[in-house]
Design a protein around this motif. Structure first.
Motif, short mmCIF file in Angstrom:
data_model
loop_
_atom_site.label_atom_id
_atom_site.label_comp_id
_atom_site.label_asym_id
_atom_site.label_seq_id
_atom_site.Cartn_x
_atom_site.Cartn_y
_atom_site.Cartn_z
N ILE A 174 0.84 -1.20 0.00
CA ILE A 174 0.00 0.00 0.00
C ILE A 174 0.87 1.25 0.00
CG2 ILE A 174 -1.64 1.34 1.39
CD1 ILE A 174 -2.83 -1.36 2.29
N ALA A 175 1.90 1.27 0.85
CA ALA A 175 2.80 2.42 0.89
C ALA A 175 3.49 2.62 -0.46
CB ALA A 175 3.84 2.24 1.99
N GLN A 176 3.91 1.52 -1.06
CA GLN A 176 4.61 1.63 -2.34
C GLN A 176 3.68 2.00 -3.48
OE1 GLN A 176 7.44 2.18 -0.94
NE2 GLN A 176 8.41 1.28 -2.73
N THR A 177 2.39 1.72 -3.35
CA THR A 177 1.44 2.21 -4.34
C THR A 177 1.39 3.73 -4.32
OG1 THR A 177 0.09 0.20 -4.22
CG2 THR A 177 -0.98 2.17 -5.07
N SER A 178 1.40 4.31 -3.12
CA SER A 178 1.40 5.77 -3.04
C SER A 178 2.69 6.35 -3.61
CB SER A 178 1.18 6.23 -1.59
OG SER A 178 2.30 5.94 -0.78
N ALA A 179 3.81 5.68 -3.39
CA ALA A 179 5.08 6.15 -3.94
C ALA A 179 5.08 6.06 -5.46
CB ALA A 179 6.23 5.33 -3.36
N MET A 180 4.54 4.98 -5.99
CA MET A 180 4.44 4.82 -7.44
C MET A 180 3.57 5.92 -8.03
SD MET A 180 2.93 1.52 -9.50
CE MET A 180 1.33 1.64 -8.68
N LEU A 243 7.86 -0.25 11.18
CA LEU A 243 7.71 -1.68 11.50
C LEU A 243 8.15 -2.55 10.34
CD1 LEU A 243 4.18 -1.63 13.20
CD2 LEU A 243 6.40 -1.72 14.35
N ILE A 244 7.82 -2.13 9.13
CA ILE A 244 8.19 -2.90 7.93
C ILE A 244 9.71 -2.95 7.79
CG2 ILE A 244 8.14 -2.84 5.40
CD1 ILE A 244 5.27 -1.53 5.77
N LEU A 245 10.37 -1.81 7.95
CA LEU A 245 11.83 -1.78 7.81
C LEU A 245 12.51 -2.57 8.92
CD1 LEU A 245 12.33 1.93 6.71
CD2 LEU A 245 12.51 -0.11 5.29
N GLN A 246 11.93 -2.57 10.12
CA GLN A 246 12.50 -3.37 11.20
C GLN A 246 12.37 -4.85 10.89
OE1 GLN A 246 14.22 -2.31 14.10
NE2 GLN A 246 14.72 -4.49 13.91
N ALA A 247 11.21 -5.25 10.33
CA ALA A 247 11.04 -6.64 9.93
C ALA A 247 12.04 -7.01 8.85
CB ALA A 247 9.61 -6.88 9.44
N PRO A 254 16.58 -6.71 2.02
CA PRO A 254 16.78 -5.30 1.66
C PRO A 254 15.48 -4.68 1.16
CG PRO A 254 17.68 -6.72 -0.05
CD PRO A 254 17.25 -7.63 1.06
N LEU A 255 15.11 -3.54 1.72
CA LEU A 255 13.86 -2.86 1.35
C LEU A 255 14.19 -1.43 0.93
CD1 LEU A 255 11.59 -4.16 4.28
CD2 LEU A 255 11.76 -5.09 1.96
N ALA A 256 14.95 -1.31 -0.14
CA ALA A 256 15.46 -0.01 -0.56
C ALA A 256 14.35 0.93 -0.99
CB ALA A 256 16.47 -0.20 -1.70
N GLN A 257 13.39 0.44 -1.75
CA GLN A 257 12.30 1.30 -2.20
C GLN A 257 11.47 1.80 -1.01
OE1 GLN A 257 10.13 -1.11 -5.02
NE2 GLN A 257 11.49 -0.56 -6.71
N THR A 258 11.24 0.92 -0.06
CA THR A 258 10.47 1.32 1.12
C THR A 258 11.23 2.37 1.94
OG1 THR A 258 9.50 -0.89 1.17
CG2 THR A 258 9.23 0.46 3.13
N GLN A 260 13.15 4.70 0.69
CA GLN A 260 12.91 5.97 -0.01
C GLN A 260 11.53 6.52 0.32
OE1 GLN A 260 14.87 8.09 -2.17
NE2 GLN A 260 13.09 9.28 -1.51
N THR A 261 10.54 5.64 0.35
CA THR A 261 9.18 6.09 0.68
C THR A 261 9.14 6.66 2.10
OG1 THR A 261 8.28 4.42 -0.81
CG2 THR A 261 6.77 5.37 0.79
N GLN A 262 9.89 6.06 2.99
CA GLN A 262 9.97 6.59 4.36
C GLN A 262 10.46 8.04 4.35
OE1 GLN A 262 13.22 5.27 6.91
NE2 GLN A 262 11.75 4.90 8.57
N GLN A 263 11.44 8.33 3.52
CA GLN A 263 11.97 9.69 3.45
C GLN A 263 10.92 10.66 2.90
OE1 GLN A 263 14.98 10.59 4.80
NE2 GLN A 263 14.78 8.48 5.51
#
Length: 295
Positions: A174-180, A243-247, A254-258, A260-263
Motif C-alpha cells: 500500500i505504501a509503495q502504491t502511493s510512492a508509485m 515496523l516494515i523496515l524493522q522486519a 533489503p527494502l530499498a524502495q520502502t 525511499q518512501t519513508q523519506q
C-alpha cells in the motif's frame, strides 16, 4: 459469553459495534474520553471499571496504536484475566512485541490470538475487512463466527506471528502504491498531461486496482479540488513503515524502495502534511519537481 473491547478508535469502534450487532454481550473501554462518548453514541456499553471487567470476561478484544500499548495491555491481561480467557488483538505492531506479549500470556494460561485486519476505517464501517489470524488453530476456529462480523475474507496463517508479518507485507504494498503514484502522476503532470485524464487512463489500464480506484475518487479531480482527507494519515503510515523496515532488518531482506518512501513521508510531515492522507507524498514529489498550485 462476555467480552471486553479495549481501544475504540477509528477501527476499533466499528469492529466493536459489529460484534454487538451480531449478538455478543460486549462492553468497551478506551483511554480517550472522546472515543468513549462516541461509543456511547453508538449504543455501546462503556465499562465502568475496566480492570474489574477484564477479570470476568471470557474474551477480550483490542485495537491498539503501537508496541508500547500492546505490551501494557499484555501486562494487564496477564495480571487480571482468568486462565482460559481468549485475547484477540487486532493491532498493527511488531512481531517482536507480539512475541513478548505471547510469552506473558502463555505464562498465565491466556489464549492469545493475533488477528490483524486489512482495510481502512470505511471498510471497517461496512464490515469489508480482510481478517488475518495466527495463534492456536483451535482458538481461531472457536473465534471464527465472531470474526466473520468484520468482513468476508478470512485467512489462518500459522501458530505464531504470521498474521503480524502478513499485515506488514500488505502495508508495504500500500505504501509503495502511493510512492508509485507520486512519481508517475508527477511525471505526467510535469509533461503537460491533464491531471484528471491521467487518473482516468490509469484507472482503465493494466495497473488499475481497488486501492488505485479509491485514490482516484479522492485525487482524480481538478487540481484545486483534490481531497487529501485521511483514510490513513502520513503519521500512521510512517509508523507502519518503521515496523516494515524493522522486519526487513530482522529477516535480512533489503527494502530499498520502502526506505525511499519513508523519506518522502518524513518530508510530507516537515512540509506540514502529516495529518493528511498518506497519498500526500504526491505533493512532496510535485514540490521537488517545481510544480506550483499543488493543493
Amino acid at each position: 459469553m462476555r467480552s471486553l473491547f479495549m481501544g475504540v478508535g477509528k477501527m476499533g469502534l466499528p469492529m466493536a459495534r459489529h460484534l454487538q450487532q451480531a449478538g455478543h454481550a460486549l462492553s468497551v473501554t478506551d483511554l480517550d474520553a472522546g472515543r468513549l462518548q462516541l461509543a456511547r453514541d453508538a449504543q455501546l456499553t462503556v465499562a465502568d471499571d475496566a480492570a474489574a471487567e477484564l477479570a470476568r470476561v471470557d474474551r477480550m478484544y483490542s485495537s491498539l496504536p503501537h508496541d508500547q500499548a500492546l505490551l501494557a495491555v499484555a501486562d494487564q491481561v496477564a495480571g487480571l484475566a482468568r486462565p482460559g480467557t481468549i485475547w484477540v488483538d487486532t493491532s498493527t505492531v511488531s512481531m517482536a512485541a507480539s512475541a513478548q506479549a505471547a510469552l506473558r500470556c502463555q505464562a498465565r494460561g491466556i489464549r492469545y490470538l493475533r488477528v490483524t485486519v486489512s482495510g481502512n476505517n470505511h471498510m471497517a464501517e461496512s464490515a469489508q475487512l480482510t481478517v488475518l489470524a495466527s495463534g492456536l488453530r483451535a482458538d481461531y476456529d472457536e473465534l471464527l463466527p465472531a470474526l466473520r462480523c468484520w468482513g468476508p475474507n478470512h485467512f489462518y496463517l500459522g501458530e505464531a506471528e504470521q498474521a503480524r508479518l502478513m499485515k506488514l507485507v500488505i502495508n508495504l504494498m500500500i505504501a509503495q502504491t502511493s510512492a508509485m503514484l507520486a512519481e508517475a502522476m508527477t511525471l505526467g503532470r510535469q509533461g503537460g498531461l491533464d491531471w484528471q485524464t491521467l487518473w482516468q487512463v490509469v484507472g482503465s489500464s493494466a495497473v488499475a486496482s481497488p486501492i488505485m480506484k479509491a485514490k482516484s475518487q479522492q485525487l482524480g479531480r481538478a487540481l484545486g479540488e483534490r481531497d487529501f482527507s485521511p483514510t490513513f494519515t502520513v503519521h500512521q503510515m510512517l509508523k507502519d513503515i518503521g515496523l516494515i523496515l524493522q522486519a526487513g532488518a530482522d529477516l535480512h531482506v533489503p527494502l530499498a524502495q520502502t526506505s525511499q518512501t519513508q523519506q518522502w513521508m518524513q518530508s510530507a510531515i516537515a512540509q506540514g502534511d502529516g495529518e493528511l492522507d498518506y497519498a500526500a507524498i504526491i505533493k512532496v514529489v510535485e514540490r521537488a519537481s517545481g510544480l506550483s498550485g499543488a493543493s
